[in-house]
Design a protein around this motif. Structure first.
Motif, PDB file in Angstrom:
ATOM      1  N   VAL B 108      60.128  18.546 105.370  1.00  0.00           N
ATOM      2  CA  VAL B 108      59.992  20.069 106.241  1.00  0.00           C
ATOM      3  C   VAL B 108      58.815  20.497 106.259  1.00  0.00           C
ATOM      4  O   VAL B 108      58.122  20.813 107.358  1.00  0.00           O
ATOM      5  CB  VAL B 108      61.062  21.039 105.693  1.00  0.00           C
ATOM      6  CG1 VAL B 108      60.972  22.147 106.043  1.00  0.00           C
ATOM      7  CG2 VAL B 108      62.328  20.460 106.003  1.00  0.00           C
ATOM      8  N   ILE B 111      56.214  18.149 108.206  1.00  0.00           N
ATOM      9  CA  ILE B 111      56.341  18.342 109.689  1.00  0.00           C
ATOM     10  C   ILE B 111      55.626  19.755 110.066  1.00  0.00           C
ATOM     11  O   ILE B 111      54.863  19.594 110.990  1.00  0.00           O
ATOM     12  CB  ILE B 111      57.830  18.366 109.984  1.00  0.00           C
ATOM     13  CG1 ILE B 111      58.291  16.674 109.722  1.00  0.00           C
ATOM     14  CG2 ILE B 111      57.675  18.374 111.384  1.00  0.00           C
ATOM     15  CD1 ILE B 111      59.940  16.542 109.853  1.00  0.00           C
ATOM     16  N   ARG B 112      55.827  20.531 109.553  1.00  0.00           N
ATOM     17  CA  ARG B 112      55.201  21.926 109.795  1.00  0.00           C
ATOM     18  C   ARG B 112      53.889  21.803 109.842  1.00  0.00           C
ATOM     19  O   ARG B 112      53.053  22.152 110.784  1.00  0.00           O
ATOM     20  CB  ARG B 112      55.956  23.553 109.144  1.00  0.00           C
ATOM     21  CG  ARG B 112      57.183  23.430 109.344  1.00  0.00           C
ATOM     22  CD  ARG B 112      57.705  24.593 108.856  1.00  0.00           C
ATOM     23  NE  ARG B 112      59.088  25.116 109.336  1.00  0.00           N
ATOM     24  CZ  ARG B 112      59.930  25.435 108.585  1.00  0.00           C
ATOM     25  NH1 ARG B 112      59.711  25.534 107.275  1.00  0.00           N
ATOM     26  NH2 ARG B 112      61.304  25.869 109.055  1.00  0.00           N
ATOM     27  N   PHE B 115      52.254  19.705 112.460  1.00  0.00           N
ATOM     28  CA  PHE B 115      52.224  20.354 113.661  1.00  0.00           C
ATOM     29  C   PHE B 115      51.286  21.449 113.736  1.00  0.00           C
ATOM     30  O   PHE B 115      50.521  21.414 114.797  1.00  0.00           O
ATOM     31  CB  PHE B 115      53.592  20.857 113.912  1.00  0.00           C
ATOM     32  CG  PHE B 115      53.911  21.731 115.306  1.00  0.00           C
ATOM     33  CD1 PHE B 115      53.721  23.032 115.149  1.00  0.00           C
ATOM     34  CD2 PHE B 115      53.811  21.002 116.345  1.00  0.00           C
ATOM     35  CE1 PHE B 115      53.688  23.949 116.380  1.00  0.00           C
ATOM     36  CE2 PHE B 115      53.737  21.734 117.800  1.00  0.00           C
ATOM     37  CZ  PHE B 115      54.017  23.215 117.502  1.00  0.00           C
ATOM     38  N   TYR B 116      51.057  22.296 112.813  1.00  0.00           N
ATOM     39  CA  TYR B 116      50.239  23.441 112.859  1.00  0.00           C
ATOM     40  C   TYR B 116      48.770  23.004 112.638  1.00  0.00           C
ATOM     41  O   TYR B 116      48.009  23.964 113.362  1.00  0.00           O
ATOM     42  CB  TYR B 116      50.679  24.464 111.845  1.00  0.00           C
ATOM     43  CG  TYR B 116      51.945  25.339 112.269  1.00  0.00           C
ATOM     44  CD1 TYR B 116      52.898  25.370 111.114  1.00  0.00           C
ATOM     45  CD2 TYR B 116      52.435  25.767 113.414  1.00  0.00           C
ATOM     46  CE1 TYR B 116      54.311  26.004 111.522  1.00  0.00           C
ATOM     47  CE2 TYR B 116      53.346  26.558 113.681  1.00  0.00           C
ATOM     48  CZ  TYR B 116      54.379  26.481 112.788  1.00  0.00           C
ATOM     49  OH  TYR B 116      55.449  27.090 112.878  1.00  0.00           O
ATOM     50  N   LYS B 118      47.487  20.518 114.145  1.00  0.00           N
ATOM     51  CA  LYS B 118      47.043  20.343 115.382  1.00  0.00           C
ATOM     52  C   LYS B 118      46.394  21.463 116.185  1.00  0.00           C
ATOM     53  O   LYS B 118      45.767  21.372 117.338  1.00  0.00           O
ATOM     54  CB  LYS B 118      48.141  19.589 116.321  1.00  0.00           C
ATOM     55  CG  LYS B 118      48.578  18.235 115.836  1.00  0.00           C
ATOM     56  CD  LYS B 118      49.769  18.034 116.535  1.00  0.00           C
ATOM     57  CE  LYS B 118      50.285  16.531 116.220  1.00  0.00           C
ATOM     58  NZ  LYS B 118      51.733  16.223 116.690  1.00  0.00           N
ATOM     59  N   LYS B 186      59.743  30.129 111.812  1.00  0.00           N
ATOM     60  CA  LYS B 186      59.147  29.003 111.535  1.00  0.00           C
ATOM     61  C   LYS B 186      59.484  27.843 112.396  1.00  0.00           C
ATOM     62  O   LYS B 186      58.839  27.015 112.428  1.00  0.00           O
ATOM     63  CB  LYS B 186      59.581  28.635 110.183  1.00  0.00           C
ATOM     64  CG  LYS B 186      59.116  29.623 109.019  1.00  0.00           C
ATOM     65  CD  LYS B 186      59.792  29.371 107.785  1.00  0.00           C
ATOM     66  CE  LYS B 186      58.952  30.529 106.682  1.00  0.00           C
ATOM     67  NZ  LYS B 186      59.815  30.404 105.540  1.00  0.00           N
ATOM     68  N   GLN B 187      60.397  27.904 113.173  1.00  0.00           N
ATOM     69  CA  GLN B 187      60.931  26.490 114.135  1.00  0.00           C
ATOM     70  C   GLN B 187      60.281  26.966 115.465  1.00  0.00           C
ATOM     71  O   GLN B 187      60.499  26.263 116.307  1.00  0.00           O
ATOM     72  CB  GLN B 187      62.449  26.612 114.059  1.00  0.00           C
ATOM     73  CG  GLN B 187      62.871  25.552 113.244  1.00  0.00           C
ATOM     74  CD  GLN B 187      63.247  26.202 111.747  1.00  0.00           C
ATOM     75  OE1 GLN B 187      62.404  26.057 110.912  1.00  0.00           O
ATOM     76  NE2 GLN B 187      64.172  27.101 111.787  1.00  0.00           N
ATOM     77  N   VAL B 189      57.161  27.625 118.141  1.00  0.00           N
ATOM     78  CA  VAL B 189      55.881  27.606 118.556  1.00  0.00           C
ATOM     79  C   VAL B 189      55.090  28.394 119.423  1.00  0.00           C
ATOM     80  O   VAL B 189      53.995  28.536 119.641  1.00  0.00           O
ATOM     81  CB  VAL B 189      55.760  26.055 119.239  1.00  0.00           C
ATOM     82  CG1 VAL B 189      56.459  25.153 118.335  1.00  0.00           C
ATOM     83  CG2 VAL B 189      56.316  26.158 120.683  1.00  0.00           C
ATOM     84  N   GLN B 193      50.859  29.050 119.924  1.00  0.00           N
ATOM     85  CA  GLN B 193      50.171  28.982 121.110  1.00  0.00           C
ATOM     86  C   GLN B 193      49.493  30.448 121.403  1.00  0.00           C
ATOM     87  O   GLN B 193      48.376  30.104 122.096  1.00  0.00           O
ATOM     88  CB  GLN B 193      51.241  28.456 121.988  1.00  0.00           C
ATOM     89  CG  GLN B 193      51.716  27.237 121.823  1.00  0.00           C
ATOM     90  CD  GLN B 193      52.992  26.865 122.661  1.00  0.00           C
ATOM     91  OE1 GLN B 193      53.745  27.654 123.292  1.00  0.00           O
ATOM     92  NE2 GLN B 193      53.299  25.423 122.996  1.00  0.00           N
TER      93      GLN B 193
END
Lengths: 226, 226
Positions: B108, B111-112, B115-116, B118, B186-187, B189, B193
């Motif tokens: 978990v 993955i976060r 993603f962040y 990026k 937290k889930q 985006v 952005q």
DNA sequence: TTACCATTCAATTAATTAATTGAATAGTTT
DNA sequence: AAACTATTCAATTAATTAATTGAATGGTAA
């Protein structure tokens, strides 16, 4: 159609896939029961099989699932594998799930009420209202779980009288004070059975619904003999 | 062998069967995502389908499962069915599950983080440390969720700039103060952005990881326009 | 009344899960 | 070394679940 998904969709699918690992782990009644037992202390596969009525192979399968979800961990000692909850956050989560189920599912309350009414039970009482009296020696707080569970963790000032030893104690308890009995919590039947036996012998006995799990959840102190 | 089971075994099987209703309801990544969306306010089936990328029929099937577990409820208005979380205890439970997953599942966090990263993101910040500065007018708290979610409930002192309207605001914001952005939690985006877009225009913007759900869970005050 | 709309229902298919049974594994006892 | 013990693994079977597709339902608009 094999359309490319945006990064955010992939991210969400991955994150929710992970969260669902928890959901899948507790989607089985059998695994929830295993987790509840482990909340009272470490246990071997054999003990879990006996307590739940499942085969050893079946218990082992379910434990592998729980291991995969990181909700339990174990250590091997000789032939024996001793399983335990991975950490306190698992116990807290189980309590939260219980609270939700009680809050949302009328069947839960109904099943409990129907079961306890068979024992001609009065409503359970709450520990908060008793703590002073216990400290003053006014009444006895009795833990009727197996002794190893008591040793692992118990409510403050509780004495241990495992349910299968209660018979031997029935003539030796102080008659002049009330007895409050607790066990593993709301899914356990030891306390209600013990209260019945105690009342039959003339003791003023009551059932405490909470166990150590609910107590820890509320950040109340626990005693241990370890 | 058809052996008669003791009353206590039947009781446990029934109780754990009920608890498993909760587990089964959240064993699907799709249903957890639906619940998370409903934590931000009521939504129609059509809106849920669009947000999750699922078909309308599939969303409806999942909603029936959640209804059966009593985690959601709905009201029909004309052609539309508006679904919402059954009550606050469902939201609390979702937060507890998130906490557990974060605590237990390395994937978990991983993955976060992946993603962040990026988005070349700095670590998110916490609302507690900001509340005074927001009240002093020192910085701007920006809610980038859809406006109906903002109207339903938002963090104190937050202004609403839905993500799809941010472009229009990029030249009108006060340049002399920092901007703290939040979305569904937290889930989601949207915040990450939005921060990216704001920084591109020279604003000092940061992402707040918590949303209204976490805030309510900690019994902090929420504002509403309803 | 007819057409349109959002949602639910039902049937189907493929994938996943739970329990059982027997084999395999690893540690202990004799 | 052989026998025993607790546990895990693997294969099988039956049950359950998830997504799809098209039909059915009920409300609204024309």
């Amino acid at each position: 159609m094999n359309q490319k998904q945006p990064t955010s969709r992939i991210f969400k699918n991955e994150i929710y896939g992970q969260l669902a690992r928890i959901g899948k782990a507790i989607s089985s009644p059998r695994r929830i029961e295993i987790l509840d037992l482990l909340a009272q202390g470490q246990k071997s596969v054999e003990v879990l099989a006996r307590e739940t009525g499942m085969s050893i192979a079946n218990v082992s399968q379910h434990l592998q699932t729980l291991l995969d979800a990181r909700l339990v961990r174990y250590e091997k000692r000789g032939n024996y594998s001793y399983y335990r909850l991975a950490d306190e956050s698992v116990s807290d989560f189980l309590v939260a799930m219980n609270l939700l189920a009680e809050n949302r599912l009328a069947d839960v309350k109904h099943i409990r009420q129907e079961f306890y009414s068979k024992y001609d039970e009065t409503d359970p009482i709450e520990l908060d209202t008793l703590i002073d009296r216990i400290e003053n020696g006014d009444l006895t707080l009795m833990d009727v779980r197996p002794r190893d569970e008591y040793e692992a963790a118990h409510l403050p000032h509780a004495v241990s009288v495992p349910i299968d030893e209660l018979e031997k104690h029935l003539s030796h308890l102080p008659k002049d004070q009330e007895i409050v009995v607790y066990c593993r919590g709301k899914q356990c039947v030891y306390a209600v059975q013990a209260v019945r036996q105690l009342r039959k012998k003339g003791y003023q006995a009551y059932r405490l619904e909470e166990g150590i799990q609910e107590w820890k959840y509320r950040n109340r102190p626990i005693e241990t003999n370890q």
